[in-house]
Scaffold this motif. Structure first.
Motif, PDB file in Angstrom:
ATOM      1  N   ASN A 167       0.863  -1.182   0.000  1.00  0.00           N
ATOM      2  CA  ASN A 167       0.000   0.000   0.000  1.00  0.00           C
ATOM      3  C   ASN A 167       0.903   1.237   0.000  1.00  0.00           C
ATOM      4  OD1 ASN A 167      -2.441   1.361   0.147  1.00  0.00           O
ATOM      5  ND2 ASN A 167      -2.500   1.348   2.390  1.00  0.00           N
ATOM      6  N   LEU A 168       1.265   1.698  -1.191  1.00  0.00           N
ATOM      7  CA  LEU A 168       2.229   2.803  -1.297  1.00  0.00           C
ATOM      8  C   LEU A 168       1.519   4.100  -1.687  1.00  0.00           C
ATOM      9  CD1 LEU A 168       5.107   0.943  -3.169  1.00  0.00           C
ATOM     10  CD2 LEU A 168       4.787   1.246  -0.708  1.00  0.00           C
ATOM     11  N   ILE A 169       1.975   5.194  -1.094  1.00  0.00           N
ATOM     12  CA  ILE A 169       1.305   6.489  -1.312  1.00  0.00           C
ATOM     13  C   ILE A 169       2.346   7.579  -1.524  1.00  0.00           C
ATOM     14  CG2 ILE A 169      -0.197   8.239  -0.236  1.00  0.00           C
ATOM     15  CD1 ILE A 169      -1.217   5.821   1.548  1.00  0.00           C
ATOM     16  N   LYS A 170       2.064   8.464  -2.468  1.00  0.00           N
ATOM     17  CA  LYS A 170       2.884   9.684  -2.620  1.00  0.00           C
ATOM     18  C   LYS A 170       1.944  10.879  -2.513  1.00  0.00           C
ATOM     19  CE  LYS A 170       7.298   9.360  -4.364  1.00  0.00           C
ATOM     20  NZ  LYS A 170       8.129   9.890  -3.317  1.00  0.00           N
ATOM     21  N   ILE A 171       2.317  11.847  -1.689  1.00  0.00           N
ATOM     22  CA  ILE A 171       1.440  13.008  -1.473  1.00  0.00           C
ATOM     23  C   ILE A 171       1.988  14.246  -2.161  1.00  0.00           C
ATOM     24  CG2 ILE A 171       0.352  14.483   0.273  1.00  0.00           C
ATOM     25  CD1 ILE A 171       0.567  12.198   2.246  1.00  0.00           C
ATOM     26  N   TYR A 172       1.109  14.902  -2.912  1.00  0.00           N
ATOM     27  CA  TYR A 172       1.468  16.163  -3.569  1.00  0.00           C
ATOM     28  C   TYR A 172       1.322  17.287  -2.555  1.00  0.00           C
ATOM     29  CZ  TYR A 172       0.147  20.408  -6.159  1.00  0.00           C
ATOM     30  OH  TYR A 172       0.016  21.691  -6.605  1.00  0.00           O
ATOM     31  N   ARG A 173       2.397  18.054  -2.382  1.00  0.00           N
ATOM     32  CA  ARG A 173       2.356  19.185  -1.448  1.00  0.00           C
ATOM     33  C   ARG A 173       2.596  20.471  -2.214  1.00  0.00           C
ATOM     34  NH1 ARG A 173       4.509  15.140   1.829  1.00  0.00           N
ATOM     35  NH2 ARG A 173       3.307  14.898   3.739  1.00  0.00           N
ATOM     36  N   PRO A 174       1.549  21.300  -2.384  1.00  0.00           N
ATOM     37  CA  PRO A 174       1.729  22.546  -3.121  1.00  0.00           C
ATOM     38  C   PRO A 174       2.736  23.455  -2.424  1.00  0.00           C
ATOM     39  CG  PRO A 174      -0.457  22.441  -2.118  1.00  0.00           C
ATOM     40  CD  PRO A 174       0.197  21.138  -1.858  1.00  0.00           C
ATOM     41  N   GLU A 175       3.553  24.169  -3.223  1.00  0.00           N
ATOM     42  CA  GLU A 175       4.543  25.064  -2.602  1.00  0.00           C
ATOM     43  C   GLU A 175       3.859  26.169  -1.813  1.00  0.00           C
ATOM     44  OE1 GLU A 175       7.485  26.206  -5.483  1.00  0.00           O
ATOM     45  OE2 GLU A 175       8.020  24.094  -5.726  1.00  0.00           O
ATOM     46  N   GLN A 176       2.769  26.672  -2.365  1.00  0.00           N
ATOM     47  CA  GLN A 176       1.962  27.611  -1.585  1.00  0.00           C
ATOM     48  C   GLN A 176       0.501  27.507  -2.020  1.00  0.00           C
ATOM     49  OE1 GLN A 176       4.092  31.197  -3.321  1.00  0.00           O
ATOM     50  NE2 GLN A 176       2.016  31.963  -3.078  1.00  0.00           N
ATOM     51  N   GLY A 177      -0.413  27.947  -1.140  1.00  0.00           N
ATOM     52  CA  GLY A 177      -1.838  27.904  -1.466  1.00  0.00           C
ATOM     53  C   GLY A 177      -2.396  26.499  -1.397  1.00  0.00           C
ATOM     54  N   GLY A 178      -3.590  26.336  -1.972  1.00  0.00           N
ATOM     55  CA  GLY A 178      -4.273  25.047  -1.911  1.00  0.00           C
ATOM     56  C   GLY A 178      -3.858  24.146  -3.063  1.00  0.00           C
ATOM     57  N   ILE A 179      -4.624  23.042  -3.233  1.00  0.00           N
ATOM     58  CA  ILE A 179      -4.291  22.073  -4.281  1.00  0.00           C
ATOM     59  C   ILE A 179      -4.740  22.608  -5.634  1.00  0.00           C
ATOM     60  CG2 ILE A 179      -4.731  19.740  -5.133  1.00  0.00           C
ATOM     61  CD1 ILE A 179      -5.433  18.973  -2.239  1.00  0.00           C
ATOM     62  N   HIS A 180      -3.806  22.690  -6.587  1.00  0.00           N
ATOM     63  CA  HIS A 180      -4.185  23.017  -7.961  1.00  0.00           C
ATOM     64  C   HIS A 180      -4.392  21.685  -8.687  1.00  0.00           C
ATOM     65  CE1 HIS A 180      -4.075  24.280 -12.068  1.00  0.00           C
ATOM     66  NE2 HIS A 180      -4.045  25.557 -11.693  1.00  0.00           N
ATOM     67  N   PRO A 181      -5.638  21.413  -9.157  1.00  0.00           N
ATOM     68  CA  PRO A 181      -5.937  20.083  -9.689  1.00  0.00           C
ATOM     69  C   PRO A 181      -4.967  19.614 -10.789  1.00  0.00           C
ATOM     70  CG  PRO A 181      -7.955  21.355  -9.481  1.00  0.00           C
ATOM     71  CD  PRO A 181      -6.823  22.294  -9.164  1.00  0.00           C
ATOM     72  N   LYS A 223      -7.225  25.095   5.927  1.00  0.00           N
ATOM     73  CA  LYS A 223      -7.397  26.520   5.601  1.00  0.00           C
ATOM     74  C   LYS A 223      -6.939  27.385   6.765  1.00  0.00           C
ATOM     75  CE  LYS A 223     -10.966  26.481   2.120  1.00  0.00           C
ATOM     76  NZ  LYS A 223     -12.084  27.123   1.523  1.00  0.00           N
ATOM     77  N   PHE A 224      -7.319  26.980   7.967  1.00  0.00           N
ATOM     78  CA  PHE A 224      -6.868  27.754   9.128  1.00  0.00           C
ATOM     79  C   PHE A 224      -5.342  27.671   9.230  1.00  0.00           C
ATOM     80  CE2 PHE A 224      -5.674  28.334  13.564  1.00  0.00           C
ATOM     81  CZ  PHE A 224      -6.156  29.630  13.741  1.00  0.00           C
ATOM     82  N   GLY A 225      -4.796  26.496   9.000  1.00  0.00           N
ATOM     83  CA  GLY A 225      -3.338  26.319   9.053  1.00  0.00           C
ATOM     84  C   GLY A 225      -2.625  27.236   8.072  1.00  0.00           C
ATOM     85  N   ARG A 226      -3.203  27.357   6.879  1.00  0.00           N
ATOM     86  CA  ARG A 226      -2.588  28.203   5.854  1.00  0.00           C
ATOM     87  C   ARG A 226      -2.571  29.666   6.311  1.00  0.00           C
ATOM     88  NH1 ARG A 226      -5.780  28.021   0.679  1.00  0.00           N
ATOM     89  NH2 ARG A 226      -5.878  25.832   1.218  1.00  0.00           N
ATOM     90  N   ILE A 227      -3.668  30.086   6.962  1.00  0.00           N
ATOM     91  CA  ILE A 227      -3.764  31.471   7.447  1.00  0.00           C
ATOM     92  C   ILE A 227      -2.645  31.767   8.458  1.00  0.00           C
ATOM     93  CG2 ILE A 227      -5.191  33.039   8.866  1.00  0.00           C
ATOM     94  CD1 ILE A 227      -7.658  31.559   7.586  1.00  0.00           C
ATOM     95  N   VAL A 228      -2.328  30.760   9.279  1.00  0.00           N
ATOM     96  CA  VAL A 228      -1.324  31.005  10.330  1.00  0.00           C
ATOM     97  C   VAL A 228       0.071  30.499   9.928  1.00  0.00           C
ATOM     98  CG1 VAL A 228      -3.117  30.949  12.088  1.00  0.00           C
ATOM     99  CG2 VAL A 228      -1.823  28.869  11.637  1.00  0.00           C
TER     100      VAL A 228
END
Ligand code: AMP
Ligand code: MG
Length: 331
Positions: free
Chosen positions: A30-44, A166-171
């Protein structure tokens, strides 16, 4: 039978290999890779590009880690929806290519139902639970009734994970923010009043998010704000789950989704279950987050119950709702 499942609804791309052993799910890999945007939310589109880069290798690694050959794979499944279009298409395209190459059947599955079935499939005595599914985009209270998984309550605006992120991004906390917010919340002492909005069996979080942001700008302690966000949102989710349990007369509750990693949420639901004399279940963490094994397992259940899908019908559905699925594999 062995099934290889590909999950790609949003930020994660996952590949899992599972086997049906006497009706229970044995996870081989069960392997997973997570996309982490450099800034802001997920761009599809960017998330889908990320998935496309890693998917071929992830499939190979997952098969190798499972200790099998590609020829041992009997079925290929993928997340049909709900989710972000470009991400879903990337996973589905890979699944089609694999199915055609191996000459093995393909099946598209509902992501939310997969979160529930992996709990039933891997946990002893978890048979007919009410699922509190707390993910990034999706937050639903789901239970089986008359041939379908029905949604008894859900968030009307943002999912609980997105609310926290979203709250995390604000802070200024890096995505995904849940684990860090949980750490900070553990140091909170003072409860700050936040809107608690339950409408019928549904929940809304955006008002709470606005007030939490105002507290932050006014200089309230971050520890207290995070603590209050967790206390309020988790209490609302637990309350709706309890109502669904009372309504359906079920005595099992199951957690799923990435936010189910949170100890405070687990604790609250556990207390509620104890007070009702109900059983509390939570899958291992790698099976709570979005993952390929749950997609593989639901694919197997559907295939074993006689459902077949042709390549030309293996389309995605961004708005594939939990209650659209005809549940043919259980009663
Ligand atoms: P999923 O979409 O199911 O993969 O879950 C991802 C979401 O889970 C993200 O929004 C994370 O911030 C959230 N999450 C992960 N760990 C925790 C945690 N310990 N507490 C709260 N939220 C979490
Ligand atoms: Mg999910």
């Amino acid at each position: 039978m062995i099934c290889l499942g590909i999950e790609g609804t949003a930020h994660s791309i996952g590949v899992g290999v599972v086997k049906d052993v006497n009706g229970k799910c044995r996870v081989f890999s069960n392997l997973i890779k997570i996309y982490r945007p450099e800034q802001g939310g997920i761009h599809p589109r960017e998330a889908a590009n990320h998935h496309a880069i890693y998917l071929a290798d992830l499939i190979k690694e997952s098969v190798a880690k499972a200790g099998i050959d590609f020829t041992d794979v009997d079925l290929v499944s993928f997340s049909k929806g709900p989710g972000l279009g470009p991400c879903l298409r990337t996973a589905a395209t890979a699944a089609r290519a694999l199915s055609l190459t191996l000459n093995k059947p393909i099946i598209g599955v509902n992501h939310c139902v997969a979160h529930l079935e992996i709990g039933r499939g891997t946990l002893e005595d978890c048979n007919d639970p009410v699922l509190l599914y707390t993910s990034g985009a999706n937050t639903q209270v789901i239970a089986f009734a008359e041939g379908r998984y029905r949604v008894f309550g859900e968030t009307l605006d943002v999912g609980i994970g997105n609310c926290i992120d979203k709250f995390g991004r604000i802070v200024g906390i890096e995505f995904p923010c849940g684990p860090r917010i949980e750490e900070i919340a553990a140091k909170g002492k003072n409860y700050l009043e936040l809107p608690y909005s339950i409408k019928g069996m549904d929940i809304a979080f955006s008002g709470l998010l606005t007030v939490a942001e105002q507290y932050y700008k006014k200089g309230e302690r971050l520890e207290d704000i995070c603590y209050s966000i967790q206390e309020t949102t988790f209490a609302a989710l637990t309350e709706v789950t309890e109502r669904a349990m009372a309504h359906t007369e079920k005595d099992e509750v199951l957690l799923g989704g990435g936010v189910a990693a949170n100890k405070r949420l687990r604790g609250m639901v556990q207390i509620m279950a104890n007070e009702r004399g109900a059983s509390f279940f939570v899958p291992s963490k790698d099976l709570c987050i979005d993952n390929g094994a749950m997609i593989a397992w639901l694919g197997l259940l559907m295939h074993n119950s006689g459902i077949r899908m042709k390549i030309k019908n293996s389309l995605i559905n961004q708005r594939f709702r939990t209650d659209m699925v005809d549940v043919t594999w259980r009663d």
